[in-house]
Design an enzyme around this catalytic site. Structure first.
Site, PDB file in Angstrom:
ATOM      1  N   ASP A 197       0.824  -1.203   0.000  1.00 52.70           N
ATOM      2  CA  ASP A 197       0.000   0.000   0.000  1.00 52.70           C
ATOM      3  C   ASP A 197       0.866   1.264   0.000  1.00 52.70           C
ATOM      4  OD1 ASP A 197      -2.656   1.321   0.528  1.00 52.70           O
ATOM      5  OD2 ASP A 197      -1.571   1.969   2.323  1.00 52.70           O
ATOM      6  N   GLU A 235       1.124  -0.486  -5.042  1.00 48.00           N
ATOM      7  CA  GLU A 235       0.162   0.599  -5.227  1.00 48.00           C
ATOM      8  C   GLU A 235       0.951   1.895  -5.315  1.00 48.00           C
ATOM      9  OE1 GLU A 235      -3.505   3.166  -3.436  1.00 48.00           O
ATOM     10  OE2 GLU A 235      -1.777   2.628  -2.245  1.00 48.00           O
TER      11      GLU A 235
HETATM   12  C1  BGC Z   1      -5.647   3.021   0.260  1.00 55.21           C
HETATM   13  C2  BGC Z   1      -6.682   3.943   0.815  1.00 55.21           C
HETATM   14  C3  BGC Z   1      -6.195   4.489   2.137  1.00 55.21           C
HETATM   15  C4  BGC Z   1      -4.810   5.094   1.988  1.00 55.21           C
HETATM   16  C5  BGC Z   1      -4.208   5.527   3.284  1.00 55.21           C
HETATM   17  C6  BGC Z   1      -4.439   3.904   0.123  1.00 55.21           C
HETATM   18  O1  BGC Z   1      -3.536   3.621  -0.749  1.00 55.21           O
HETATM   19  O2  BGC Z   1      -6.034   2.463  -0.958  1.00 55.21           O
HETATM   20  O3  BGC Z   1      -7.913   3.327   0.952  1.00 55.21           O
HETATM   21  O4  BGC Z   1      -7.080   5.453   2.606  1.00 55.21           O
HETATM   22  O5  BGC Z   1      -3.949   4.168   1.406  1.00 55.21           O
HETATM   23  O6  BGC Z   1      -4.105   4.487   4.182  1.00 55.21           O
END
Ligand code: BGC
Length: 680
Positions: free
Chosen positions: A212, A254
């Site tokens: 993430d 991501e």
């Molecule tokens: C997730 C979001 C989240 C953010 C911060 C992102 O990349 O997809 O849903 O709010 O990270 O945690």
């Protein structure tokens, strides 16, 4: 060709992620097995068949760890256990096993840029001595002016990337919500702790991890603090652990960045196996709004080559807003104008809507978007509920409107939970168009023409060909820009994809010279189209239609291809009175003289006036014959318009064959057919 959804476990191919179909869901939103209003692992396990039947091969789970849930679980308070409302570690393992039994892999979230401020690491850090190893788990400063060149991501809620912590007496750094302090990756202890978390879940059986918010791991003064070389250094360390200790497991990055920046997350094939293609996503929506292929072709042209063992992950919608960070200002304004006229649909720099409402619930447009998703280069991700055309609720807070309960049936709470409706974690969608009474899995499963069954078919077709997941893409450049056409090639598979981005029907002339002699076979209905010839290949497409053609060397041309245009009608019904059939009078004579005989005679070997134009064929006389099982007429036929020689009359035997026998007799001398039970 592969059948990968059998019960024999996931495919053993180390590049499995290239042929995967990923299904993204939140455990809490899927199915509630213990009636407390919140989905759980036991419930999800019960619903795995729906995912496998759709044709997905991977389940991607949104965060399910203990959390204050101020960012729907991306604010993690404990990395190594399960939020008790979703179940236990035992339930999780049972789920993973059940998924694997169905040939489904499991991807979970590795949220390492930040934790919740409730995480014990942060609680310890804020109390620890300045400069100590514990304090240094996070990024601190005495002033809130450091790293001034860094953008704010959650523009609707945050005004600074620094927040004051009275207990620590310092500011802490956060790229997202102020309750999500960023971990400090300059600390080797943090890197070790993160590796420990990673091992924990890989050992529990997960097959891959979505990294993430990965561009923001490291900070350095004077930069934008995104995509720093230090960040890539951390990723290579994580990858080395994965590579040395695990087989066939993957990282999905991501990185909401431009393609050339995302390219770096693949490294030399030694960072992430996959990365989302963020800029492509809004451009698919833009292309159908503008009825112009340019946005898609343009971004794909800017998309760099990636290492052999890497793969793009492509998607239409997900749990977040449709981010418009990776578009120009002009494009953003346009997208807001078309897709978010209601200001409540806007959030941060994006639009919080699901696929179906974005497409105004237009089935053809949804199909077209699915067709693009499934044929663009990369591994497609389907967001739960989009396969049935679920709606959203823009009146809920933050991005909750696209995270409502899965709609299983018309039962209470959409079949998601048997709890008191007031207890549900979020209300299900209940409006007349998208509500669970109208849109649900059970009803659609029973209806052969439903959206879910259509998705199943589309995915099944895609799964038969590696060209979709692994092939090259080359765009054709027909003059009509409302049509997008591209060819996917892999080994001996060549697939031509053509889509009409406009709402009105369109014609397009394609240059298929390279494939001259091939027969395009439409892959959803398996119909051969005319063989590719020397001329441009002309296709017509209804509004928002798309075709996938296998450009086959082996297919057999359509039975009708190459037949002369004027030909004998295969089947014409002639009605004769049973007791006294005659060729004269009424429609029978007209059909014979104007349609049947002018088409039939010139094709006969014995016919003398082949080259002549036949303005008229007349039946001059006719005699009935009635032998044991042969009945019919000898007709004397004269021609007008032919040369004198050719004008000689012909004696033509015409057999009378009744009903079904007529069809099998077609092609012989039989020209007429009587309808069983015809007028007496
Ligand atoms: C997730 C979001 C989240 C953010 C911060 C992102 O990349 O997809 O849903 O709010 O990270 O945690």
């Amino acid at each position: 060709m592969r059948a990968r959804n059998g019960r024999s476990g996931p495919s053993q191919d180390p590049l499995w992620y290239k042929d995967a179909i990923i299904y993204q869901l939140h455990v809490k939103a899927y199915f509630d097995a213990n009636d407390d209003g919140i989905g759980d692992f036991v419930g999800l396990t019960q619903k795995l068949d729906h995912i496998a039947e759709l044709g997905a091969t991977v389940v991607w789970l949104l965060p399910f760890y203990p959390s204050p849930l101020r960012d729907d679980g991306y604010d993690i308070a404990d990395y190594k256990s399960i939020n008790p409302t979703y179940g236990t570690m035992h339930d999780f393992r049972t789920f993973v096993r059940a998924a694997h039994e169905r040939g489904l892999r499991v991807i979970t979230e590795l949220v390492i840029n930040h934790t919740s401020d409730q995480h014990p690491w942060f609680q310890r850090a804020r109390r620890a001595k300045r400069g100590s190893a514990y304090r240094d788990f996070y990024v601190w400063s005495d002033v809130d002016t450091k790293y001034a060149g860094t953008r704010i991501i959650f523009t609707d809620t945050e005004t600074s990337n620094w927040s004051w912590d009275p207990l620590a007496g310092q500011y802490y750094w956060h790229r997202f919500f102020s309750h999500q302090p960023d971990l400090n990756f300059e600390s080797p202890r943090v890197v070790r702790a993160v590796i420990d978390v990673m091992r924990f879940w890989l050992d529990a059986g997960v097959d891959g991890m979505r990294l993430d918010a990965v561009p923001y791991l490291c900070e350095r003064e004077g930069t934008s603090n995104e995509n720093l070389p230090e960040t890539h250094g951390v990723l290579r360390v994580l990858r080395a652990v994965l590579e040395n200790e695990y087989e066939g497991k993957i990282f999905l990055a991501e990185a909401n960045q431009w393609p050339e920046d995302v390219r770096a997350y693949f490294g030399d094939g030694d960072e992430c196996h996959m990365a989302f293609h963020f800029p492509l996503m809004p451009r698919m929506f833009m292309a159908i709004a503008e009825e112009d292929r340019y946005p898609i072709v343009d971004i794909m042209r800017q998309t760099p080559e990636i290492p052999e063992n890497c793969q793009w992950a492509i998607f239409l919608r997900n749990h977040d807003e449709m981010t418009l960070e990776m578009v120009t200002n002009r494009e953003r304004d346009y997208m807001y104008k078309v897709y978010a006229t209601d200001p409540r649909a806007r959030i941060n720099i994006g639009i919080r809507r699901r696929l179906a409402p974005l497409m105004e619930n237009d089935r053809r447009r949804m199909e077209l978007m699915a067709g693009l998703l499934m044929s663009m280069p990369g591994t497609p991700i389907v967001y739960y509920g989009d396969e049935i055309g679920m709606g959203d609720n823009i009146y809920l807070r933050d991005r909750d409107g696209v995270r409502t309960p899965m709609q299983w049936s018309i039962d209470r709470n959409g079949g998601f939970s048997r709890s008191d409706p007031a207890r549900l974690y979020l209300p299900p969608v209940m409006d007349a168009v998208y509500g669970y009474q109208t849109v649900n899995v059970e009803a659609q499963t029973r209806s052969p023409s439903s959206l879910v069954n259509w998705w199943r078919k589309l995915i099944a077709v895609r799964q038969g060909y590696r060209a979709f997941g692994r092939g090259t893409i080359s765009f054709l450049t027909p003059a009509n820009r409302k049509v997008i056409a591209y060819v996917r090639e892999h080994g001996n598979e060549t697939i031509l994809c053509v889509a009409n981005l406009a709402r009105s029907p369109q014609a397009v002339a394609l240059d298929l010279a390279r494939w001259r002699g091939r027969i395009p076979v439409e892959m959803l209905g398996w119909s051969p189209f005319p063989t590719v010839g020397a001329d441009r290949y002309v296709l017509t497409l209804p509004g928002h239609a798309f075709y996938w053609f296998l450009l086959s060397e082996a297919a057999v041309a359509a039975s009708w291809e190459g037949e002369p245009r004027e030909r004998l009608p295969e089947l014409l019904t002639l009605v004769f009175a049973r007791d006294n059939p005659t060729l004269f009078g009424g429609r029978t004579q007209l059909l014979l003289e104007y349609e049947i005989l002018p088409a039939y005679l010139p094709k006969q070997r014995w016919f003398g006036a082949k080259d002549a134009k036949l303005p008229g064929v007349s039946i001059a006389d006719a005699f009935r014959f009635d032998w044991s099982d042969a009945h019919g007429f000898f007709a004397i036929v004269t021609l007008s318009g032919a040369t004198e020689d050719a004008r000689l009359p012909y004696l033509l035997p015409l057999a009378l064959v009744e009903g079904d026998d007529a069809e099998s007799a077609l092609g012989s001398a039989a020209l007429a057919r009587t309808r069983t039970g015809a007028r007496e």
